[in-house]
Scaffold this motif. Structure first.
Motif, PDB file in Angstrom:
ATOM      1  N   VAL A 164      49.368  45.081  35.891  1.00 14.85           N
ATOM      2  CA  VAL A 164      48.001  45.176  36.520  1.00 14.85           C
ATOM      3  C   VAL A 164      47.706  46.913  36.043  1.00 14.85           C
ATOM      4  O   VAL A 164      48.417  47.555  36.373  1.00 14.85           O
ATOM      5  N   ASP A 165      46.467  46.738  36.040  1.00 17.44           N
ATOM      6  CA  ASP A 165      45.813  48.114  36.119  1.00 17.44           C
ATOM      7  C   ASP A 165      44.554  48.156  36.537  1.00 17.44           C
ATOM      8  O   ASP A 165      44.162  47.162  37.328  1.00 17.44           O
ATOM      9  N   GLU A 166      43.646  49.193  36.751  1.00 18.06           N
ATOM     10  CA  GLU A 166      42.730  49.120  37.589  1.00 18.06           C
ATOM     11  C   GLU A 166      41.419  48.424  36.851  1.00 18.06           C
ATOM     12  O   GLU A 166      40.545  48.040  37.786  1.00 18.06           O
ATOM     13  N   GLU A 167      41.546  48.058  35.682  1.00 12.54           N
ATOM     14  CA  GLU A 167      40.483  47.202  35.301  1.00 12.54           C
ATOM     15  C   GLU A 167      40.754  45.833  34.433  1.00 12.54           C
ATOM     16  O   GLU A 167      39.995  45.062  34.396  1.00 12.54           O
ATOM     17  N   THR A 213      34.768  43.193  39.860  1.00 13.10           N
ATOM     18  CA  THR A 213      35.400  42.231  39.363  1.00 13.10           C
ATOM     19  C   THR A 213      36.489  42.966  38.327  1.00 13.10           C
ATOM     20  O   THR A 213      36.178  43.848  37.867  1.00 13.10           O
ATOM     21  N   PHE A 214      37.382  41.935  37.650  1.00 13.84           N
ATOM     22  CA  PHE A 214      38.128  42.652  36.955  1.00 13.84           C
ATOM     23  C   PHE A 214      38.418  41.610  35.792  1.00 13.84           C
ATOM     24  O   PHE A 214      38.234  40.382  36.027  1.00 13.84           O
ATOM     25  N   LYS A 215      38.985  42.018  34.718  1.00 18.21           N
ATOM     26  CA  LYS A 215      39.353  40.886  33.554  1.00 18.21           C
ATOM     27  C   LYS A 215      41.019  40.546  33.758  1.00 18.21           C
ATOM     28  O   LYS A 215      41.702  41.110  34.174  1.00 18.21           O
ATOM     29  N   LEU A 216      41.036  39.121  33.782  1.00 14.64           N
ATOM     30  CA  LEU A 216      42.260  38.330  33.954  1.00 14.64           C
ATOM     31  C   LEU A 216      42.546  37.529  32.933  1.00 14.64           C
ATOM     32  O   LEU A 216      41.518  36.840  32.425  1.00 14.64           O
ATOM     33  N   HIS A 267      42.615  48.152  41.476  1.00 12.93           N
ATOM     34  CA  HIS A 267      44.430  47.934  42.013  1.00 12.93           C
ATOM     35  C   HIS A 267      44.834  48.903  41.405  1.00 12.93           C
ATOM     36  O   HIS A 267      44.685  49.161  40.181  1.00 12.93           O
ATOM     37  N   ALA A 268      45.992  49.570  41.979  1.00 13.01           N
ATOM     38  CA  ALA A 268      46.901  50.584  41.466  1.00 13.01           C
ATOM     39  C   ALA A 268      47.707  49.913  40.108  1.00 13.01           C
ATOM     40  O   ALA A 268      48.208  48.666  40.341  1.00 13.01           O
ATOM     41  N   SER A 269      48.144  50.524  39.146  1.00 13.90           N
ATOM     42  CA  SER A 269      48.974  50.004  38.166  1.00 13.90           C
ATOM     43  C   SER A 269      50.085  49.545  38.689  1.00 13.90           C
ATOM     44  O   SER A 269      50.842  50.405  39.380  1.00 13.90           O
ATOM     45  N   LEU A 270      50.620  48.508  38.055  1.00 16.02           N
ATOM     46  CA  LEU A 270      52.079  47.974  38.363  1.00 16.02           C
ATOM     47  C   LEU A 270      52.456  46.997  37.537  1.00 16.02           C
ATOM     48  O   LEU A 270      51.531  46.251  36.815  1.00 16.02           O
ATOM     49  N   THR A 271      53.732  46.766  37.282  1.00 15.01           N
ATOM     50  CA  THR A 271      54.426  45.616  36.354  1.00 15.01           C
ATOM     51  C   THR A 271      55.459  45.009  37.176  1.00 15.01           C
ATOM     52  O   THR A 271      56.116  45.832  37.918  1.00 15.01           O
ATOM     53  N   THR A 272      55.496  43.745  37.593  1.00 16.34           N
ATOM     54  CA  THR A 272      56.401  43.122  38.222  1.00 16.34           C
ATOM     55  C   THR A 272      56.594  41.787  37.976  1.00 16.34           C
ATOM     56  O   THR A 272      55.868  41.188  37.232  1.00 16.34           O
ATOM     57  N   LEU A 273      57.723  41.182  38.188  1.00 18.62           N
ATOM     58  CA  LEU A 273      58.155  39.728  37.809  1.00 18.62           C
ATOM     59  C   LEU A 273      57.591  38.822  38.938  1.00 18.62           C
ATOM     60  O   LEU A 273      57.103  39.089  40.128  1.00 18.62           O
ATOM     61  N   LEU A 274      57.403  37.601  38.204  1.00 18.66           N
ATOM     62  CA  LEU A 274      56.829  36.457  39.013  1.00 18.66           C
ATOM     63  C   LEU A 274      57.663  35.447  39.208  1.00 18.66           C
ATOM     64  O   LEU A 274      58.632  35.151  38.150  1.00 18.66           O
ATOM     65  N   GLU A 275      57.590  34.664  40.095  1.00 15.70           N
ATOM     66  CA  GLU A 275      58.558  33.409  40.097  1.00 15.70           C
ATOM     67  C   GLU A 275      57.569  32.219  40.264  1.00 15.70           C
ATOM     68  O   GLU A 275      56.290  32.337  40.308  1.00 15.70           O
TER      69      GLU A 275
END
Length: 130
Positions: free
Chosen positions: A71-74, A3-6, A38-46
């Motif tokens: 997003v990062d691994e945790e 699991t991860f923290k959301l 998951h690999a780290s990333l930052t992206t826009l959402l619509e």
């Protein structure tokens, strides 16, 4: 089960804070899923529906208008301008949640195709609750 923290945050406060097994997000380039590690990333959402799979295998759906996800691994942090959770214990609570979700999308949608697509997902998410 990994699991991860959301966290899902709006200017009005926190909409969701907890553990998740997976989350599906409405990215600018299309929907994408995130799992633990998951690999780290930052992206826009619509505008769209965020589907959160919890540890008990239940899925919670939250409608968002637009924002960004980090997003990062945790941990996954979603910052959005507006959000409406599709949840409730009774049919009337679920109906109120649906109305709030539809209102949110109608306020920002610039194309009837987007409204139709998100509306269909909102209805689908609500049917799972009833």
């Amino acid at each position: 089960m990994d699991t991860f923290k959301l966290e899902i945050l709006t200017p009005d406060g926190e909409i969701y804070n907890g553990k998740a097994v997976s989350v599906v997000l409405p990215g600018k380039e299309g929907e994408f899923g995130v799992l633990a590690g998951h690999a780290s990333l930052t992206t826009l959402l619509e505008a769209g529906v965020v589907d959160i799979e919890k540890e008990d295998k239940s899925v919670e759906s939250i409608v968002v208008n637009w924002g960004v996800v980090q997003v990062d691994e945790e941990k996954v942090v979603i910052l959005v301008e507006g959000a409406a959770a599709i949840r409730g214990e009774t049919e009337s609570e679920i109906a109120q949640a649906l109305d709030a979700a539809k209102k949110l999308i109608n306020e920002i949608a610039d194309s009837s195709t987007a409204i139709a697509s998100v509306s269909a997902k909102i209805e689908s998410a609500a049917q799972k609750l009833i």
